[in-house]
Design a protein around this motif. Structure first.
Motif, PDB file in Angstrom:
ATOM      1  N   ARG A  52      10.138   1.364   5.129  1.00 51.04           N
ATOM      2  CA  ARG A  52      10.008   2.748   4.645  1.00 51.04           C
ATOM      3  C   ARG A  52      10.924   3.028   3.454  1.00 51.04           C
ATOM      4  O   ARG A  52      10.747   4.015   2.748  1.00 51.04           O
ATOM      5  CB  ARG A  52      10.299   3.725   5.772  1.00 51.04           C
ATOM      6  CG  ARG A  52       9.328   3.636   6.934  1.00 51.04           C
ATOM      7  CD  ARG A  52       9.769   4.490   8.098  1.00 51.04           C
ATOM      8  NE  ARG A  52       8.891   4.352   9.258  1.00 51.04           N
ATOM      9  CZ  ARG A  52       9.015   3.400  10.160  1.00 51.04           C
ATOM     10  NH1 ARG A  52       9.976   2.500  10.044  1.00 51.04           N
ATOM     11  NH2 ARG A  52       8.178   3.338  11.180  1.00 51.04           N
ATOM     12  N   LEU A  53      11.887   2.161   3.224  1.00 45.38           N
ATOM     13  CA  LEU A  53      12.857   2.377   2.155  1.00 45.38           C
ATOM     14  C   LEU A  53      12.390   1.826   0.810  1.00 45.38           C
ATOM     15  O   LEU A  53      13.037   2.069  -0.202  1.00 45.38           O
ATOM     16  CB  LEU A  53      14.188   1.725   2.514  1.00 45.38           C
ATOM     17  CG  LEU A  53      14.884   2.232   3.773  1.00 45.38           C
ATOM     18  CD1 LEU A  53      16.166   1.454   4.007  1.00 45.38           C
ATOM     19  CD2 LEU A  53      15.149   3.726   3.675  1.00 45.38           C
ATOM     20  N   TYR A  54      11.278   1.119   0.818  1.00 44.09           N
ATOM     21  CA  TYR A  54      10.900   0.405  -0.398  1.00 44.09           C
ATOM     22  C   TYR A  54      10.195   1.292  -1.402  1.00 44.09           C
ATOM     23  O   TYR A  54       9.352   2.112  -1.067  1.00 44.09           O
ATOM     24  CB  TYR A  54      10.081  -0.837  -0.039  1.00 44.09           C
ATOM     25  CG  TYR A  54      10.989  -1.919   0.458  1.00 44.09           C
ATOM     26  CD1 TYR A  54      11.549  -1.845   1.732  1.00 44.09           C
ATOM     27  CD2 TYR A  54      11.375  -2.971  -0.361  1.00 44.09           C
ATOM     28  CE1 TYR A  54      12.447  -2.795   2.184  1.00 44.09           C
ATOM     29  CE2 TYR A  54      12.257  -3.938   0.089  1.00 44.09           C
ATOM     30  CZ  TYR A  54      12.788  -3.832   1.357  1.00 44.09           C
ATOM     31  OH  TYR A  54      13.687  -4.773   1.795  1.00 44.09           O
ATOM     32  N   ASP A  55      10.552   1.071  -2.674  1.00 46.11           N
ATOM     33  CA  ASP A  55      10.068   1.920  -3.750  1.00 46.11           C
ATOM     34  C   ASP A  55       8.676   1.531  -4.235  1.00 46.11           C
ATOM     35  O   ASP A  55       7.873   2.388  -4.593  1.00 46.11           O
ATOM     36  CB  ASP A  55      11.040   1.837  -4.943  1.00 46.11           C
ATOM     37  CG  ASP A  55      12.459   2.178  -4.556  1.00 46.11           C
ATOM     38  OD1 ASP A  55      13.366   1.376  -4.855  1.00 46.11           O
ATOM     39  OD2 ASP A  55      12.660   3.236  -3.950  1.00 46.11           O
ATOM     40  N   TYR A  56       8.422   0.257  -4.294  1.00 42.27           N
ATOM     41  CA  TYR A  56       7.183  -0.224  -4.891  1.00 42.27           C
ATOM     42  C   TYR A  56       6.532  -1.256  -3.984  1.00 42.27           C
ATOM     43  O   TYR A  56       7.223  -2.083  -3.372  1.00 42.27           O
ATOM     44  CB  TYR A  56       7.456  -0.840  -6.262  1.00 42.27           C
ATOM     45  CG  TYR A  56       8.164   0.094  -7.208  1.00 42.27           C
ATOM     46  CD1 TYR A  56       9.496  -0.117  -7.544  1.00 42.27           C
ATOM     47  CD2 TYR A  56       7.503   1.191  -7.751  1.00 42.27           C
ATOM     48  CE1 TYR A  56      10.156   0.743  -8.398  1.00 42.27           C
ATOM     49  CE2 TYR A  56       8.157   2.059  -8.611  1.00 42.27           C
ATOM     50  CZ  TYR A  56       9.483   1.832  -8.930  1.00 42.27           C
ATOM     51  OH  TYR A  56      10.133   2.695  -9.776  1.00 42.27           O
ATOM     52  N   TRP A  57       5.185  -1.210  -3.973  1.00 43.70           N
ATOM     53  CA  TRP A  57       4.415  -2.108  -3.118  1.00 43.70           C
ATOM     54  C   TRP A  57       3.249  -2.713  -3.877  1.00 43.70           C
ATOM     55  O   TRP A  57       2.622  -2.045  -4.713  1.00 43.70           O
ATOM     56  CB  TRP A  57       3.836  -1.333  -1.924  1.00 43.70           C
ATOM     57  CG  TRP A  57       4.873  -0.948  -0.921  1.00 43.70           C
ATOM     58  CD1 TRP A  57       5.637   0.180  -0.919  1.00 43.70           C
ATOM     59  CD2 TRP A  57       5.269  -1.708   0.213  1.00 43.70           C
ATOM     60  NE1 TRP A  57       6.497   0.160   0.162  1.00 43.70           N
ATOM     61  CE2 TRP A  57       6.281  -0.977   0.866  1.00 43.70           C
ATOM     62  CE3 TRP A  57       4.873  -2.930   0.753  1.00 43.70           C
ATOM     63  CZ2 TRP A  57       6.912  -1.443   2.035  1.00 43.70           C
ATOM     64  CZ3 TRP A  57       5.488  -3.378   1.907  1.00 43.70           C
ATOM     65  CH2 TRP A  57       6.495  -2.640   2.536  1.00 43.70           C
ATOM     66  N   GLY A  58       2.976  -3.980  -3.549  1.00 45.77           N
ATOM     67  CA  GLY A  58       1.741  -4.587  -3.985  1.00 45.77           C
ATOM     68  C   GLY A  58       0.622  -4.195  -3.040  1.00 45.77           C
ATOM     69  O   GLY A  58       0.846  -3.556  -2.009  1.00 45.77           O
ATOM     70  N   GLN A  59      -0.577  -4.624  -3.362  1.00 52.89           N
ATOM     71  CA  GLN A  59      -1.753  -4.164  -2.632  1.00 52.89           C
ATOM     72  C   GLN A  59      -2.026  -4.923  -1.338  1.00 52.89           C
ATOM     73  O   GLN A  59      -2.866  -4.503  -0.569  1.00 52.89           O
ATOM     74  CB  GLN A  59      -3.007  -4.259  -3.533  1.00 52.89           C
ATOM     75  CG  GLN A  59      -3.626  -5.634  -3.630  1.00 52.89           C
ATOM     76  CD  GLN A  59      -2.864  -6.580  -4.541  1.00 52.89           C
ATOM     77  OE1 GLN A  59      -1.746  -6.331  -4.977  1.00 52.89           O
ATOM     78  NE2 GLN A  59      -3.504  -7.700  -4.847  1.00 52.89           N
ATOM     79  N   GLY A  60      -1.327  -6.006  -1.091  1.00 53.37           N
ATOM     80  CA  GLY A  60      -1.553  -6.773   0.132  1.00 53.37           C
ATOM     81  C   GLY A  60      -2.567  -7.877  -0.084  1.00 53.37           C
ATOM     82  O   GLY A  60      -3.551  -7.705  -0.808  1.00 53.37           O
ATOM     83  N   THR A  61      -2.318  -8.986   0.567  1.00 52.80           N
ATOM     84  CA  THR A  61      -3.242 -10.111   0.509  1.00 52.80           C
ATOM     85  C   THR A  61      -3.381 -10.676   1.923  1.00 52.80           C
ATOM     86  O   THR A  61      -2.390 -10.869   2.621  1.00 52.80           O
ATOM     87  CB  THR A  61      -2.767 -11.174  -0.514  1.00 52.80           C
ATOM     88  OG1 THR A  61      -3.733 -12.222  -0.614  1.00 52.80           O
ATOM     89  CG2 THR A  61      -1.404 -11.752  -0.169  1.00 52.80           C
ATOM     90  N   GLN A  62      -4.614 -10.926   2.337  1.00 52.35           N
ATOM     91  CA  GLN A  62      -4.885 -11.346   3.706  1.00 52.35           C
ATOM     92  C   GLN A  62      -4.632 -12.834   3.867  1.00 52.35           C
ATOM     93  O   GLN A  62      -5.149 -13.649   3.085  1.00 52.35           O
ATOM     94  CB  GLN A  62      -6.330 -11.032   4.082  1.00 52.35           C
ATOM     95  CG  GLN A  62      -6.749 -11.518   5.456  1.00 52.35           C
ATOM     96  CD  GLN A  62      -6.104 -10.726   6.580  1.00 52.35           C
ATOM     97  OE1 GLN A  62      -6.077  -9.499   6.551  1.00 52.35           O
ATOM     98  NE2 GLN A  62      -5.582 -11.423   7.587  1.00 52.35           N
ATOM     99  N   VAL A  63      -3.888 -13.171   4.889  1.00 49.31           N
ATOM    100  CA  VAL A  63      -3.686 -14.567   5.285  1.00 49.31           C
ATOM    101  C   VAL A  63      -4.250 -14.725   6.689  1.00 49.31           C
ATOM    102  O   VAL A  63      -3.844 -14.006   7.613  1.00 49.31           O
ATOM    103  CB  VAL A  63      -2.193 -14.950   5.260  1.00 49.31           C
ATOM    104  CG1 VAL A  63      -1.985 -16.326   5.862  1.00 49.31           C
ATOM    105  CG2 VAL A  63      -1.660 -14.907   3.830  1.00 49.31           C
ATOM    106  N   THR A  64      -5.183 -15.638   6.844  1.00 51.52           N
ATOM    107  CA  THR A  64      -5.783 -15.903   8.145  1.00 51.52           C
ATOM    108  C   THR A  64      -5.623 -17.380   8.458  1.00 51.52           C
ATOM    109  O   THR A  64      -6.034 -18.233   7.674  1.00 51.52           O
ATOM    110  CB  THR A  64      -7.268 -15.521   8.164  1.00 51.52           C
ATOM    111  OG1 THR A  64      -7.405 -14.147   7.802  1.00 51.52           O
ATOM    112  CG2 THR A  64      -7.860 -15.739   9.550  1.00 51.52           C
ATOM    113  N   VAL A  65      -5.011 -17.659   9.599  1.00 52.58           N
ATOM    114  CA  VAL A  65      -4.782 -19.031  10.027  1.00 52.58           C
ATOM    115  C   VAL A  65      -5.609 -19.289  11.282  1.00 52.58           C
ATOM    116  O   VAL A  65      -5.407 -18.639  12.311  1.00 52.58           O
ATOM    117  CB  VAL A  65      -3.295 -19.289  10.306  1.00 52.58           C
ATOM    118  CG1 VAL A  65      -3.064 -20.764  10.634  1.00 52.58           C
ATOM    119  CG2 VAL A  65      -2.447 -18.878   9.108  1.00 52.58           C
ATOM    120  N   SER A  66      -6.524 -20.214  11.178  1.00 53.70           N
ATOM    121  CA  SER A  66      -7.387 -20.522  12.320  1.00 53.70           C
ATOM    122  C   SER A  66      -6.789 -21.664  13.134  1.00 53.70           C
ATOM    123  O   SER A  66      -6.133 -22.560  12.600  1.00 53.70           O
ATOM    124  CB  SER A  66      -8.780 -20.908  11.837  1.00 53.70           C
ATOM    125  OG  SER A  66      -8.719 -22.073  11.040  1.00 53.70           O
TER     126      SER A  66
END
Length: 122
Positions: free
Chosen positions: A107-121
């Motif tokens: 909650r303290l972070y100023d800037y965020w990237g959009q997220g990238t999905q990692v899926t491990v089967s």
């Protein structure tokens, strides 16, 4: 200010991925750059962090020895190398920047990237 995360995908257990976070729009030299992840139904958690100024790092105990965080100053990019991936590493991974240094409190972070999905089967 923009953080652009990339590099996620689908991989089998034991495989590797390298995530990238390209930063632009300001100077991040005094920032902590952190990778968080969030699995479905779980709280967002920090995975690894690096101080842009001196390169000091933090890696979550459960991924130590498998994940490595690094930076390329010339490219303004932070990387998360993930080896020996496990199904429990499956999550959306976010990069974030905080002027106040590393904190596990997202909650303290100023800037965020959009997220990238990692899926491990398995």
């Amino acid at each position: 200010v923009q953080l652009q995360a990339s590099g996620g995908g689908l991989v089998q257990a034991g495989g590797s991925l390298r995530l990238s976070c390209a930063a632009s729009g300001r100077t991040f030299s005094r920032y902590a750059m952190v990778w968080f992840r969030q699995a479905p139904g779980k709280e967002r958690e920090s995975v690894a962090a690096i101080m842009w100024s001196d390169g000091s790092t933090y890696v979550k105990e459960s991924v130590k020895g498998r994940f490595t965080i690094s930076r390329d100053n010339a490219k303004n990019t932070v990387y998360l190398q993930m080896n020996s991936l496990k199904p429990e590493d499956t999550a959306v991974y976010y990069c974030a920047a905080n002027l106040g240094g590393y904190s596990a409190n997202y909650r303290l972070y100023d800037y965020w990237g959009q997220g990238t999905q990692v899926t491990v089967s398995s």
